[in-house]
Design an enzyme around this catalytic site. Sequence first.
Site, PDB file in Angstrom:
ATOM      1  N   HIS A  46       0.867  -1.180   0.000  1.00 44.20           N
ATOM      2  CA  HIS A  46       0.000   0.000   0.000  1.00 44.20           C
ATOM      3  C   HIS A  46       0.906   1.234   0.000  1.00 44.20           C
ATOM      4  CE1 HIS A  46      -2.810   2.921   1.861  1.00 44.20           C
ATOM      5  NE2 HIS A  46      -3.789   2.102   1.540  1.00 44.20           N
TER       6      HIS A  46
ATOM      7  N   ASP B 157       3.056  -4.516   8.225  1.00 46.75           N
ATOM      8  CA  ASP B 157       1.871  -3.667   8.082  1.00 46.75           C
ATOM      9  C   ASP B 157       0.674  -4.611   8.221  1.00 46.75           C
ATOM     10  OD1 ASP B 157      -0.339  -2.347   7.188  1.00 46.75           O
ATOM     11  OD2 ASP B 157       0.515  -1.720   5.267  1.00 46.75           O
TER      12      ASP B 157
ATOM     13  N   GLN C  20      -4.524  -5.321   7.124  1.00 51.77           N
ATOM     14  CA  GLN C  20      -5.464  -6.361   6.669  1.00 51.77           C
ATOM     15  C   GLN C  20      -5.234  -7.658   7.433  1.00 51.77           C
ATOM     16  OE1 GLN C  20      -7.830  -5.434   4.639  1.00 51.77           O
ATOM     17  NE2 GLN C  20      -6.927  -3.478   4.058  1.00 51.77           N
TER      18      GLN C  20
ATOM     19  N   LYS D 138     -10.401  -0.628  10.532  1.00 51.16           N
ATOM     20  CA  LYS D 138     -10.598  -1.846   9.716  1.00 51.16           C
ATOM     21  C   LYS D 138     -10.918  -3.037  10.607  1.00 51.16           C
ATOM     22  CE  LYS D 138      -7.252  -0.127   6.406  1.00 51.16           C
ATOM     23  NZ  LYS D 138      -7.788   0.199   5.104  1.00 51.16           N
TER      24      LYS D 138
ATOM     25  N   CYS E 195      -4.705   2.362  -3.632  1.00 54.93           N
ATOM     26  CA  CYS E 195      -3.468   2.909  -3.036  1.00 54.93           C
ATOM     27  C   CYS E 195      -2.300   1.948  -3.241  1.00 54.93           C
ATOM     28  CB  CYS E 195      -3.642   3.218  -1.552  1.00 54.93           C
ATOM     29  SG  CYS E 195      -4.876   4.455  -1.219  1.00 54.93           S
TER      30      CYS E 195
HETATM   31  N1  PMP Z   1      -1.697  -0.703   4.658  1.00 58.56           N
HETATM   32  C1  PMP Z   1      -2.661  -1.476   4.163  1.00 58.56           C
HETATM   33  C2  PMP Z   1      -2.326  -2.879   3.719  1.00 58.56           C
HETATM   34  C3  PMP Z   1      -3.962  -0.997   4.051  1.00 58.56           C
HETATM   35  O1  PMP Z   1      -4.912  -1.779   3.548  1.00 58.56           O
HETATM   36  C4  PMP Z   1      -4.235   0.325   4.474  1.00 58.56           C
HETATM   37  C5  PMP Z   1      -5.625   0.909   4.350  1.00 58.56           C
HETATM   38  N2  PMP Z   1      -6.194   0.733   3.082  1.00 58.56           N
HETATM   39  C6  PMP Z   1      -3.201   1.084   5.008  1.00 58.56           C
HETATM   40  C7  PMP Z   1      -1.938   0.541   5.091  1.00 58.56           C
HETATM   41  C8  PMP Z   1      -3.421   2.481   5.511  1.00 58.56           C
HETATM   42  O2  PMP Z   1      -4.286   2.478   6.616  1.00 58.56           O
HETATM   43  P1  PMP Z   1      -4.887   3.831   7.199  1.00 58.56           P
HETATM   44  O3  PMP Z   1      -5.394   4.614   6.027  1.00 58.56           O
HETATM   45  O4  PMP Z   1      -5.973   3.390   8.109  1.00 58.56           O
HETATM   46  O5  PMP Z   1      -3.781   4.534   7.924  1.00 58.56           O
END
Ligand code: PMP
Length: 416
Positions: free
Chosen positions: A133, A210, A213, A236, A374
């Site tokens: 991401h 990270d 998920q 999430k 993203c």
């Molecule tokens: N890493 C991953 C794998 C994600 O799926 C996301 C959210 N789509 C993020 C980072 C970023 O999370 P946040 O926007 O809640 O900070």
Amino acid sequence: MTSHPAKKIVPAFDVAKVRADFPILSRTVHGKPLVFLDSAASAQKPRQVIDAVTKVYSDEYANVHRGAYYLSETATANYEAAREKVRGFINAKNVSEIVFTKGATEAINLVAATYGRAFIKAGDEVVITAVEHHSNIVPWQLLRDATGCVLRIAPVSPDGSVDLAEFAKVIGPKTKLVAIAHVSNVLGTVLPVREIAGLAHAAGAKIMLDGCQGIVHRHVDVQDLGCDFYVFSGHKLYGPTGIGVLWARAELLDAMPPYQGGGDMIDTVTFAKTTWAPAPAKFEAGTPPIAQAIGLGAAVDYLNSLDRVAAADHEDALLRYAMTRLAQVPGVRLIGTAPHKAAVQSFVMDGAHPHDLATVLDRHGVCVRAGHHCAQPLMEILGVSATTRASFGIYNTMEEVDVLVHALIRAQEVLL
Ligand code: PMP
């Protein structure tokens, strides 16, 4: 087989009971029952979380770590109790290893700006993967610009797997940090994180996962995973927005300089010199997201009240069913078919742009995500500009997969 008429058969995972906990799931969209298949972007909230946040503001609200009065002491106790709940949830050794942030993005930026600036120098290497991401790419690019370190990218296989042997090729004596997703938000791939942690440590590097998920779909024990940092977002995980977690080993937090300066993170301040409070306060400058942290604690309580193994089985069954049904729709191609996957499925459909598809699905009450998720570098590698993504939570049903597939077939009639 002998029957036991007096014995009630309790289903292993009672999805109807779970759904009843999520008020939003009973609403309609465009006159159709809501089919929410975008939990990977942000999950819906159970009444238990909504009530906990309401209770903070209606009954128990004051700033924390400040006042010597009942309400502030109560708010502080509840805020710190949430930290303990998170510690237990990920089996961290000590509650001081749990740093509250505003989300995973902030947690990764914190690691890059503090650990990175202090311990990663020009020529050192940071390894990420092709599936990351943007939140786990851009902070390392900022670090690269600031320090002259090198960013190396472990490849992704055509099915969305991250191959261990290929990964080993990008780790070497210059690797200082491996920063990778636990589970891909686009492909659903569960990365072999334990094995990669072994590779990182053998090279003398640290590893950050990270877990945005990963923690949603898998039981996480940070000690068992063998990682050094683990980050995730509350929203999430069925909790509020504006709260996230950085877990790191105590000795790393002790060695890291502060992230931001301000109230709450200090020991003593004079105009000449300031000393820091120990972790986690050192990394929590300013008034924290109080109600959000307490709401996350409620989300953890809620998940602990469920049979999480049964919940994971339910999600895996949903994924398998969705993969089978989607693959049967003419013109649909699944993106992300790795053997180890969590309940996230991207796909493309011939002749239909994902955005148009999502708009038509919305008319059927079906919420899916369309776009690059993203993860623009991954899209480029996959040779697509965007995908449509259905992602599943504990509250989704097989019938909702049927609604998605039916809506897709109707969308083909409209779009093609
Ligand atoms: N890493 C991953 C794998 C994600 O799926 C996301 C959210 N789509 C993020 C980072 C970023 O999370 P946040 O926007 O809640 O900070």
